[in-house]
Design an enzyme around this catalytic site. Structure first.
Site, mmCIF file in Angstrom:
data_model
loop_
_atom_site.group_PDB
_atom_site.id
_atom_site.type_symbol
_atom_site.label_atom_id
_atom_site.label_comp_id
_atom_site.label_asym_id
_atom_site.label_seq_id
_atom_site.Cartn_x
_atom_site.Cartn_y
_atom_site.Cartn_z
ATOM 1 N N THR A 114 83.392 22.818 61.882
ATOM 2 C CA THR A 114 83.155 23.502 60.612
ATOM 3 C C THR A 114 82.027 24.519 60.741
ATOM 4 O O THR A 114 81.106 24.350 61.535
ATOM 5 C CB THR A 114 82.807 22.488 59.511
ATOM 6 O OG1 THR A 114 81.632 21.763 59.890
ATOM 7 C CG2 THR A 114 83.948 21.512 59.315
ATOM 8 N N ASP A 171 68.527 19.638 77.028
ATOM 9 C CA ASP A 171 68.170 20.245 78.322
ATOM 10 C C ASP A 171 67.177 21.380 78.154
ATOM 11 O O ASP A 171 66.392 21.683 79.061
ATOM 12 C CB ASP A 171 69.429 20.756 79.029
ATOM 13 C CG ASP A 171 70.248 21.688 78.155
ATOM 14 O OD1 ASP A 171 70.538 21.325 76.994
ATOM 15 O OD2 ASP A 171 70.595 22.787 78.633
ATOM 16 N N SER A 472 86.911 47.539 21.684
ATOM 17 C CA SER A 472 86.189 47.727 20.433
ATOM 18 C C SER A 472 86.481 49.138 19.913
ATOM 19 O O SER A 472 86.429 50.112 20.664
ATOM 20 C CB SER A 472 84.686 47.561 20.660
ATOM 21 O OG SER A 472 83.968 47.812 19.465
ATOM 22 N N ALA A 474 89.416 50.085 18.772
ATOM 23 C CA ALA A 474 90.824 50.427 18.983
ATOM 24 C C ALA A 474 91.615 50.441 17.678
ATOM 25 O O ALA A 474 92.672 51.072 17.594
ATOM 26 C CB ALA A 474 91.465 49.455 19.963
ATOM 27 N N SER A 544 88.987 39.899 22.953
ATOM 28 C CA SER A 544 89.527 38.909 23.906
ATOM 29 C C SER A 544 89.837 39.563 25.250
ATOM 30 O O SER A 544 90.999 39.746 25.601
ATOM 31 C CB SER A 544 90.765 38.213 23.333
ATOM 32 O OG SER A 544 91.689 39.132 22.791
#
Length: 633
Positions: A114, A171, A472, A474, A544
């Site tokens: 991962t 190591d 707004s 419309a 909306s």
């Protein structure tokens, strides 16, 4: 397939013998995780090499790639065995989750490599979701890092109880025991704080092979076990057998009129013919007649076996249902507390409807604002209003109907879920159900004698929701008002819900952030639903802006009762009207999150009514909507 580089390894002619040799061995799924460049891919490459799972052509390609990327001398860069993407090889990092299979004389293994980068935490969660054990790697030179803590916390959260702390690259620190002991002590302090009771610490060098398959002479101070020895002896699967029987139904097998079986994978416990079972969520009971498989009927089936059950009775059972032990069934609920890992670039929108997939069950679900998020470094609980990429939080989850579940701590199959964006089909989160909320058990539907059909019949009309959406300015409110007046003259019973009006009362506590807009529409949708139950025609005029919420309201209504009306006005025209002065404020920077300026508007793709205000007057638009609802006059 070419022959392998060692004479006793697998070659093409030995496939059948190899499968016969390893077919009955137990299987351990594990992951390697940790921070970037801790050596996860190198370790897996070493395991494949030492278990003789590399073929001659792979070895030749590996040696060539090792020279190309700069490995000195005859040394092999084992990470290149696992890093399959070109981007991974070029950057020297893991991006995707790489799954590899290998086997020893005692056990089979599936290992997931991962990613270590924080931005790929979601990939790590994917790999961990099916794992029995996690190997947490730490670079001996760097010690504990943020991703060490994050991955350890996630592994524990997801239910992995076998943890190996592999202190890698010993190591490069001269196999110094003091370095190893210091890292183990630091990790133990952290692990205890998050609930990890025990872990196995091993000093290793994935590159050199120290303490991988056998104890190394370079660490005489370490008594063991070596990594492979530990992986071969970790117990797996015992808890699944001890649990009560559960089998999520994946599909109904009906090849002919004489056979009806229910296919799925046993998630826990065991079953045999004659055992009583309960079908959930319905609660109907029956007994098992046969356990059918491709190879013939079984006398008994247990965890992880894929079978088809036939029942003694003709009971209603379909995909998503759960067949369980009759005397110990799981719970059914629709409200939960859950722990959620957010995996999407876009933040969680509380209240937005997502698909929740739990086993074979798929339901619509909403997530409430989080109770808190969790800081993986300090384990502090932080306040939050949403969840962003890689955030881990606790929140309440509501589903649109009851689902069969068990707490994740008891069953990952019936307690683990994903959330899917309904528009993009992207998986946005993984979650774990902690428990059902008490109110989910205490609140029930009250039966009433007069239903919505009665209310609608008294008004001599069919209930409906006319949903006007657009920018707004419309003209939504103007058109909605005209629609209601026309319907009133036709003796229709209506109610008008206007975006501004509901914010004076019902939604006065909401602002205009994306999350608040979602909640605004959810509440209005619930009110509209109640009004249609009363038999009314509801006219709703709301910007909306998001398709998901308009679709959510549509789903609340009966088929054919939701009419979406797109009031389409060019932004320049809407801004020119600016009756309320809102566009001017937005352009000046005094009004944030204004649709069309600094907040998006997602136009309907297939509305029932399309109103082009450059061609139609408000009166003509209202007439068009009424005609769509009632039919030609």
């Amino acid at each position: 397939m070419s022959s392998a580089y060692r004479p006793d390894a697998l070659i093409a002619t030995d496939i059948d013998a190899y499968l016969a040799q390893h077919g009955d061995k137990s299987l351990l799924r594990f992951i390697t995780c940790g921070s970037v460049d801790d050596g996860k891919s190198t370790l897996i490459g070493r395991l494949l090499y030492d278990s003789k799972m590399i073929f001659e052509d792979q070895l030749e390609a590996l040696q060539a790639d090792s020279k190309r990327v700069g490995t000195q001398g005859q040394e092999i860069d084992f990470a290149l065995l696992v890093d399959g993407l070109a981007a991974e090889r070029e950057q020297g990092i893991t991006i995707d989750v790489a799954y590899r299979f290998f086997a020893t004389e005692k056990r089979k293994f599936i290992v997931a490599d991962t990613p270590g980068h924080e931005q790929y935490t979601r990939n790590m969660v994917t790999g961990a979701s099916t794992a029995d054990l996690a190997v947490i790697l730490i670079d001996a030179r760097k010690g504990m890092l943020t991703q060490t803590r994050r991955h350890s916390y996630l592994a524990h959260l997801i239910g992995i109880r076998h943890i190996v702390l592999a202190v890698n690259k010993m190591d490069l620190v001269g196999y110094d025991q003091a370095v190893f002991d210091k890292i183990v002590a630091d990790y133990r302090e952290f692990a205890t704080g998050i609930g990890i009771d025990a872990f196995t610490a091993i000093p290793i060098s994935g590159f050199k092979g120290d303490n991988i398959t056998a104890l190394s002479e370079n660490t005489p101070w370490f008594a063991g076990p070596a990594l492979i020895e530990h992986l071969e002896t970790v117990p797996v699967g015992a808890a699944d057998h001890a649990r009560p029987f559960r089998m999520p139904v994946q599909w109904v097998n009906r090849p002919n009129l004489d056979f009806r079986g229910f296919a799925g994978t046993v998630a826990g416990g065991s079953i045999k013919p004659g055992d009583p079972v309960r079908i959930l969520p319905s609660g109907r009971t029956s007994t098992v007649s046969r356990i059918v498989t491709f190879g013939g009927d079984l006398a008994q089936a247990g965890p992880n076996q894929s079978v088809t059950l036939t029942l003694a009775d003709e009971v209603d059972c379909s995909r998503g249902d759960v067949i369980a032990a009759a005397d110990a069934p799981p719970q059914v609920a629709d409200q939960f507390q859950a722990t959620i890992v957010w995996m999407d670039q876009e933040d969680l929108l509380p209240g937005r409807a997502y698909w929740l997939k739990l086993g074979t069950q798929t339901v619509s679900a909403t997530v409430q604002p989080p109770r808190h998020t969790i800081d993986v470094n300090t384990m502090a609980q932080l306040s939050a209003r949403t969840l962003g990429l890689n955030d881990i939080g606790v929140a309440e989850v509501y589903t649109d109907r009851g689902i069969v579940f068990e707490p994740y701590a008891d069953s990952s199959d019936l307690g683990g879920f994903i959330l899917i964006d309904k528009l993009t089909n992207a998986t946005v989160a993984a979650g774990m159900l902690n428990f059902s909320l008490r109110r989910a058990q205490n609140v029930h539907w009250q039966a009433v004698d007069l239903d919505r059909n009665h209310h609608a019949g008294m008004k001599n009309q069919r209930p409906a929701v006319i949903w006007l959406t657009g920018l707004s300015g419309a003209g939504k409110s103007t058109i909605a008002n005209l629609v209601e007046k026309k319907l009133a003259r036709m003796n229709r019973h209506t109610f008008l819900l206007d975006g501004d009006n509901v914010r004076h009362g019902l939604n006065r506590d909401l602002g205009f952030t994306d999350a608040d807009r979602v909640e605004n529409i959810r509440r209005v949708g619930e009110v509209a639903k109640l009004m249609t139950d009363a038999g009314l025609i509801v006219i709703a005029a709301f910007i909306s802006p998001f398709r998901a919420e308009r679709d959510m309201v549509r789903a609340m209504m009966a088929p054919g009762e939701f009419l979406e009306v797109h009031v389409d006005t060019p932004l320049a025209d809407a801004e020119a009207r600016d009756v309320k002065g809102l566009y001017a404020k937005a352009r000046a920077g005094d009004l944030r999150n204004f649709t069309g300026i600094d907040s998006p508007y997602e136009a309907p793709q297939d509305p029932e009514v399309y109103v082009d205000t450059t061609r139609l007057t408000a009166e003509q638009a209202a007439e068009l909507i009424v005609e769509k609802l009632i039919g030609p006059g």
